[in-house]
Design a protein around this motif. Structure first.
Motif, mmCIF file in Angstrom:
data_model
loop_
_atom_site.group_PDB
_atom_site.id
_atom_site.type_symbol
_atom_site.label_atom_id
_atom_site.label_comp_id
_atom_site.label_asym_id
_atom_site.label_seq_id
_atom_site.Cartn_x
_atom_site.Cartn_y
_atom_site.Cartn_z
ATOM 1 N N GLN A 46 0.741 -1.121 0.027
ATOM 2 C CA GLN A 46 -0.088 0.114 -0.013
ATOM 3 C C GLN A 46 0.846 1.210 -0.046
ATOM 4 O O GLN A 46 0.610 2.232 -0.563
ATOM 5 C CB GLN A 46 -0.902 0.114 1.252
ATOM 6 C CG GLN A 46 -1.955 0.958 1.006
ATOM 7 C CD GLN A 46 -2.892 0.959 -0.128
ATOM 8 O OE1 GLN A 46 -3.650 -0.122 -0.271
ATOM 9 N NE2 GLN A 46 -3.066 1.900 -1.055
ATOM 10 N N GLN A 47 2.026 1.208 0.627
ATOM 11 C CA GLN A 47 2.931 2.328 0.834
ATOM 12 C C GLN A 47 3.297 2.819 -0.758
ATOM 13 O O GLN A 47 3.522 3.794 -0.990
ATOM 14 C CB GLN A 47 4.257 2.126 1.581
ATOM 15 C CG GLN A 47 3.968 2.657 3.183
ATOM 16 C CD GLN A 47 5.181 2.182 3.863
ATOM 17 O OE1 GLN A 47 5.585 0.912 4.240
ATOM 18 N NE2 GLN A 47 6.210 3.307 4.307
ATOM 19 N N ASP A 50 0.754 3.867 -2.992
ATOM 20 C CA ASP A 50 0.521 5.290 -2.636
ATOM 21 C C ASP A 50 1.344 6.318 -3.270
ATOM 22 O O ASP A 50 1.157 7.502 -3.530
ATOM 23 C CB ASP A 50 0.357 5.459 -0.965
ATOM 24 C CG ASP A 50 -1.033 4.892 -0.629
ATOM 25 O OD1 ASP A 50 -1.912 4.460 -1.341
ATOM 26 O OD2 ASP A 50 -0.974 4.767 0.627
ATOM 27 N N THR A 199 6.803 7.568 2.583
ATOM 28 C CA THR A 199 5.346 7.384 2.429
ATOM 29 C C THR A 199 4.566 6.670 3.632
ATOM 30 O O THR A 199 4.964 5.766 4.139
ATOM 31 C CB THR A 199 4.860 6.629 1.064
ATOM 32 O OG1 THR A 199 5.714 7.174 -0.037
ATOM 33 C CG2 THR A 199 3.160 6.666 0.988
ATOM 34 N N PRO A 200 3.815 7.560 4.359
ATOM 35 C CA PRO A 200 3.273 7.234 5.373
ATOM 36 C C PRO A 200 2.446 5.782 5.365
ATOM 37 O O PRO A 200 1.709 5.439 4.121
ATOM 38 C CB PRO A 200 1.883 8.042 5.921
ATOM 39 C CG PRO A 200 2.471 9.316 5.224
ATOM 40 C CD PRO A 200 3.039 8.927 3.979
ATOM 41 N N LYS A 201 2.530 4.811 6.189
ATOM 42 C CA LYS A 201 1.830 3.463 6.170
ATOM 43 C C LYS A 201 0.415 3.600 6.489
ATOM 44 O O LYS A 201 -0.030 4.371 7.335
ATOM 45 C CB LYS A 201 2.584 2.323 7.137
ATOM 46 C CG LYS A 201 3.778 2.189 6.855
ATOM 47 C CD LYS A 201 4.385 0.883 7.627
ATOM 48 C CE LYS A 201 5.640 0.449 7.452
ATOM 49 N NZ LYS A 201 6.150 -0.579 8.137
ATOM 50 N N ARG A 202 -0.436 2.878 5.628
ATOM 51 C CA ARG A 202 -1.744 2.796 6.022
ATOM 52 C C ARG A 202 -2.493 1.494 5.864
ATOM 53 O O ARG A 202 -1.828 0.808 4.780
ATOM 54 C CB ARG A 202 -2.718 3.919 5.493
ATOM 55 C CG ARG A 202 -2.779 3.965 3.906
ATOM 56 C CD ARG A 202 -3.537 5.108 3.124
ATOM 57 N NE ARG A 202 -3.377 4.995 1.928
ATOM 58 C CZ ARG A 202 -4.392 4.383 1.104
ATOM 59 N NH1 ARG A 202 -5.616 3.990 1.886
ATOM 60 N NH2 ARG A 202 -4.623 4.212 -0.114
ATOM 61 N N VAL A 203 -3.610 1.034 6.161
ATOM 62 C CA VAL A 203 -4.021 -0.217 6.098
ATOM 63 C C VAL A 203 -5.072 -0.110 4.860
ATOM 64 O O VAL A 203 -5.891 0.870 4.727
ATOM 65 C CB VAL A 203 -5.075 -0.599 6.997
ATOM 66 C CG1 VAL A 203 -5.755 -2.175 6.888
ATOM 67 C CG2 VAL A 203 -4.306 -0.836 8.402
ATOM 68 N N LYS A 205 -7.964 -0.770 2.330
ATOM 69 C CA LYS A 205 -9.280 -1.007 2.563
ATOM 70 C C LYS A 205 -9.589 -2.221 1.841
ATOM 71 O O LYS A 205 -9.356 -2.552 0.679
ATOM 72 C CB LYS A 205 -10.291 0.318 1.665
ATOM 73 C CG LYS A 205 -10.191 1.376 2.738
ATOM 74 C CD LYS A 205 -11.083 2.430 2.141
ATOM 75 C CE LYS A 205 -10.884 4.141 3.004
ATOM 76 N NZ LYS A 205 -11.792 5.066 2.061
#
Length: 208
Positions: A46-47, A50, A199-203, A205
Motif C-alpha cells: 500500500q505504501q 500510494d 510514504t506513510p503506512k496505512r491499511v 481498504k
C-alpha cells in the motif's frame, strides 16, 4: 569521609554525563543505507502504491493489473527468491517513468525493467502476464546478486547470460543492467526507494 563521598559522587556524575553524551551521538548518527539486492522487503504494497499515485496521479498505464496488485506481486515474489521486492519495485519505477512509459517498452509487454531492450526501438522481451514479468525481473536480479538456485520456475530469458553473483548491490548493477552514460543506475534506484519509504503506512481498504 565526606570528601571521599563527595569525590565519588562527582566521578559518578562525570561518567553518567559521558555515557549520555555518547548515546546521543550514536542515536544522532544516520543509519547507513542498505544497498544489498538480496534481503527482505521493508515497505508495504500500500505504501508503494500510494507513492506511485503521488508521483503519477493521472497517467498510470499498466496493462491487466493495478498499481496495488503489482506492488503485492513484487513483495510476494521477491520474498520467494530472497530479493528485496520493494527496491525492485523502485527499479520498475525508474525504468518505466512511474508507469508512464513513453520509451521503447510498451505496457502490454509486462516488462517492468527493460529486460532485453537495447534502445533504438528494440522493445525487449514480452511476458504473458504481470506475474511472469515481475518473476523474470526478480530472477534476473537474483542471478546478479546470488549464486543460489532459483526457488521458482525460471521465466527470465536472460538468466543464463548473467555471471552469477557479479553484482550484489544495487550500485554495482551500473554498466551491467543498464548502460546509462551519467550517474549511477543503482544509486538512482535507491534514491527512489528512499523517497518511497517516507510514504506513510496505512491499511488498505478491503474490497467489497
Amino acid at each position: 569521609m565526606m570528601k571521599k563521598v563527595f569525590s565519588l559522587m562527582i566521578a559518578f556524575l562525570l561518567i553518567t554525563s559521558s555515557l549520555l553524551s555518547t548515546a546521543s551521538i550514536v542515536e544522532a548518527a544516520p543509519k547507513k543505507q542498505n544497498s544489498a539486492i538480496m534481503g527482505v522487503s521493508a515497505l508495504t504494497p500500500q505504501q508503494m502504491a500510494d507513492y506511485v499515485k503521488k508521483k503519477n496521479p493521472r497517467d498510470v498505464r499498466l496493462a491487466k493489473t493495478s498499481v496495488e496488485d503489482l506492488a503485492k506481486l513484487f513483495v510476494i515474489i521477491g520474498a520467494k527468491e530472497g530479493v528485496r521486492g520493494d527496491v525492485a519495485f523502485a527499479q520498475a519505477l525508474k525504468e518505466t517513468g512511474y508507469f508512464r512509459y513513453g520509451g521503447d517498452v510498451l505496457p502490454k509487454q509486462h516488462n517492468y525493467s527493460g529486460i532485453g531492450t537495447t534502445g533504438n526501438g528494440v522493445k525487449g522481451h514480452f511476458f504473458r502476464s504481470p506475474q511472469q514479468g515481475v518473476t523474470a525481473q526478480i530472477q534476473h536480479l537474483k542471478a546478479y546478486a546470488s549464486n543460489d538456485a532459483l526457488n521458482t520456475k525460471q521465466v527470465d530469458p536472460r538468466f543464463h547470460l548473467v555471471k552469477r553473483g557479479s553484482a550484489k548491490t544495487w550500485p554495482s548493477l551500473h554498466q551491467k543492467w543498464a548502460m546509462q552514460p551519467k550517474g549511477n543506475y543503482g544509486t538512482e534506484i535507491l534514491s527512489i526507494y528512499q523517497e518511497m519509504s517516507k510514504t506513510p503506512k496505512r491499511v488498505a481498504k478491503a474490497k467489497r
